[in-house]
Write a protein that holds these residues in place. Structure first.
Motif, short mmCIF file in Angstrom:
data_model
loop_
_atom_site.label_atom_id
_atom_site.label_comp_id
_atom_site.label_asym_id
_atom_site.label_seq_id
_atom_site.Cartn_x
_atom_site.Cartn_y
_atom_site.Cartn_z
N LYS A 88 58.99 -52.41 -4.16
CA LYS A 88 59.98 -51.64 -4.93
C LYS A 88 61.36 -52.26 -4.91
O LYS A 88 62.18 -51.98 -5.77
CB LYS A 88 60.11 -50.25 -4.29
N ARG A 90 63.35 -51.56 -2.46
CA ARG A 90 64.15 -50.40 -2.05
C ARG A 90 64.60 -50.56 -0.61
O ARG A 90 63.83 -51.02 0.22
CB ARG A 90 63.25 -49.16 -2.19
N SER A 188 58.27 -42.76 -5.66
CA SER A 188 57.96 -42.99 -7.07
C SER A 188 57.76 -44.49 -7.31
O SER A 188 58.40 -45.32 -6.67
CB SER A 188 59.09 -42.45 -7.94
N ASN A 190 58.56 -46.80 -9.36
CA ASN A 190 59.45 -47.58 -10.21
C ASN A 190 60.12 -48.66 -9.38
O ASN A 190 60.17 -48.56 -8.15
CB ASN A 190 60.53 -46.66 -10.79
N SER A 196 62.06 -42.88 -12.89
CA SER A 196 60.73 -42.74 -12.29
C SER A 196 59.65 -42.87 -13.36
O SER A 196 59.86 -42.46 -14.50
CB SER A 196 60.60 -41.39 -11.60
N GLU A 225 60.26 -35.42 -10.05
CA GLU A 225 59.68 -35.40 -8.71
C GLU A 225 59.65 -33.99 -8.12
O GLU A 225 60.24 -33.06 -8.66
CB GLU A 225 60.50 -36.31 -7.78
MG MG Z 1 62.17 -42.11 -6.46
#
Ligand code: MG
Ligand code: TXA
Length: 431
Positions: A88, A90, A188, A190, A196, A225
């Protein structure tokens, strides 16, 4: 941040598993045990194979839930959980939500005391029982204390003493988790900062080459979400608005006094217009997004003048949520709005449709292309199409996206407006 898996390193396969019956609860009231359908089908075989891959692979899998597509991995293995952050892009200081297939899986996670093989007491705190009863499986995440000696990989909780968990309302997701035999951590699916994903196509767009498997179960029903709640404090709080509204939660015994414990951009003193680049980007398409809250006036002339400085014939995306003919309401009386097609065009697998229009000025010069998306009436319809619409306008290279907000009350309007305020570069309000 962990090292990032670049695009196109892996072959990503999308497996079609739409519209099948995959399983059911042994007892739908108790939700104690999820049973996989005994009928053989290619779809169940594909889910079985994917579940077995997840037990050993350190690459996460894209899969649908009723809210948005998740990027799932075995929540008990650190290497697998780190794989989520890598794919991700992230930061790993954000806790992930755990997904369970049934209550027996959750009770196991809580490491309950047993006396002669039986539970001495229910390890699920009493406050949550009526909520679970009413809303699971569904778009609700609850916080629980992570027990000493927890089976969960420490990366899941990002160092917190609690973990967030939910039972998704998707036969496909419940079957995948049950067959994996372990809870799945799943944010999620993405790429970090993007809207998302609510279709397998969206997941492929963001993560192609970074993961090997996406299960395609069709578009998600809810589109935003889950709602995250904490019932371990008094009064209970909503930490993130989502698919289940505060009103619905307050109807449950013990949850009447629930308060919201999140702040929206509009409450943070970030009065619009905000400087682009100043905000924490989230749910954001490439284009600049201007959100018009509660019928704020749209100065279409000004927008056009700003845009034509650097783009010859700009494309303006419009997302509207009411019956008003928004281009006309935008005061584009300097121009004439003409339809390019008689028909609406389908721009998305999730049945997002757009009207293609052109905006001319009084000397019949083309000033802008308009892509006009109407999200249907009611907050549920808006939630369902919102992320898809933002992505569809991005794919069509919109230079700017103007979004008509909805009144921030009832149903899942709070979640819709919360996501829109995060996606917006500018928020305009009625003076
Ligand atoms: Mg998210
Ligand atoms: O609908 C959903 O919830 C989707 C689908 C895939 O199930 N999942 C999702 O996960 O949105 P994610 O990881 O993007 O959201 C995690 C958020 C965190 O940002 C935080 O707000 C909250 O859930 N959260 C998770 N664990 C928490 C904890 N221990 N304490 C406080 N908040 C927590």
């Amino acid at each position: 941040m962990d090292s990032y898996i670049p695009h196109n390193v892996l072959d990503t396969v999308v497996i079609d598993v739409k519209g099948q019956q995959f399983g059911k609860f042994e007892d739908p009231v108790a939700k104690e045990r999820w049973l996989i359908s005994t009928e053989r089908s290619a779809a169940v075989d594909a889910i079985r194979k994917t579940a077995s891959y997840m037990r050993t692979s350190n690459l996460p899998v894209g899969f649908p839930t009723e809210t948005v597509y998740g990027l799932g991995a075995d929540a008990t293995r650190s290497d697998a959980v780190r794989g989520i952050y890598k794919a991700k892009g992230r930061p790993s200081d954000n806790p992930l939500i755990i997904h369970i297939s049934d209550l027996s899986m959750l009770r196991d996670l809580l490491l309950p005391e047993k006396v002669n093989g039986n539970l001495s007491h229910d390890p699920i705190p009493e406050i949550y029982l009526p909520l679970i009863n009413r809303f699971w499986p569904g778009p609700l995440t609850i916080l629980l204390r992570n027990p000493p000696g927890s089976k969960l990989a420490p990366e899941v909780t990002a160092g917190l003493e609690t973990f967030g968990v939910r039972m998704p309302n998707s036969e496909l997701a419940l079957s995948l988790i049950s067959l994996a035999g372990v809870p799945l951590a799943a944010p999620s699916a993405n790429a970090s900062t993007k809207p998302s994903p609510t279709t397998a196509e969206h997941v492929l767009h963001d993560l192609r080459g970074r993961i090997e498997t996406i299960l395609d179960g069709g578009p998600c029903q809810v589109g935003v979400e889950s709602t995250v709640v904490d019932g371990l404090c008094d009064p209970p709080v909503v930490l993130r608005p989502g698919g289940l509204s505060l009103d619905e939660i307050r109807q449950v015994p013990g949850w009447e006094r629930t308060v919201k414990a999140y702040k929206d951009e509009s409450e943070l003193g970030s009065a619009a217009p905000r400087a682009p680049g100043m905000k924490y980007k989230h749910y954001s398409p490439k284009a600049k997004v201007i959100l018009y809250e509660s019928c704020a006036e749209v100065n279409g002339k000004q927008i056009l003048e700003q845009l034509t400085i650097d783009v010859r014939v700009p494309t303006i995306g419009l997302i509207h949520t009411s019956e008003q003919d928004w281009p006309r309401c935008a005061g584009w009386d300097l121009g004439i709005v003409r339809s390019k097609n008689d028909d609406v065009v389908r721009v998305d697998e999730a049945e997002i449709v757009a009207m293609e229009r052109e905006l001319y000025d009084s000397s019949d010069k083309l000033r802008a292309n308009l892509l006009d998306i109407k999200l249907g009436s009611g907050s549920k319809a808006v939630a369902h199409g919102l992320f898809s619409a933002l992505r569809a306008l991005d794919l069509r290279d919109a230079d700017i996206i103007l979004v008509e907000g909805i009144p921030d009350d009832g149903e899942i309007a709070a979640a819709v407006m919360n996501r829109l305020r995060k996606a917006a570069t500018e928020i305009r309000k009625t003076k």
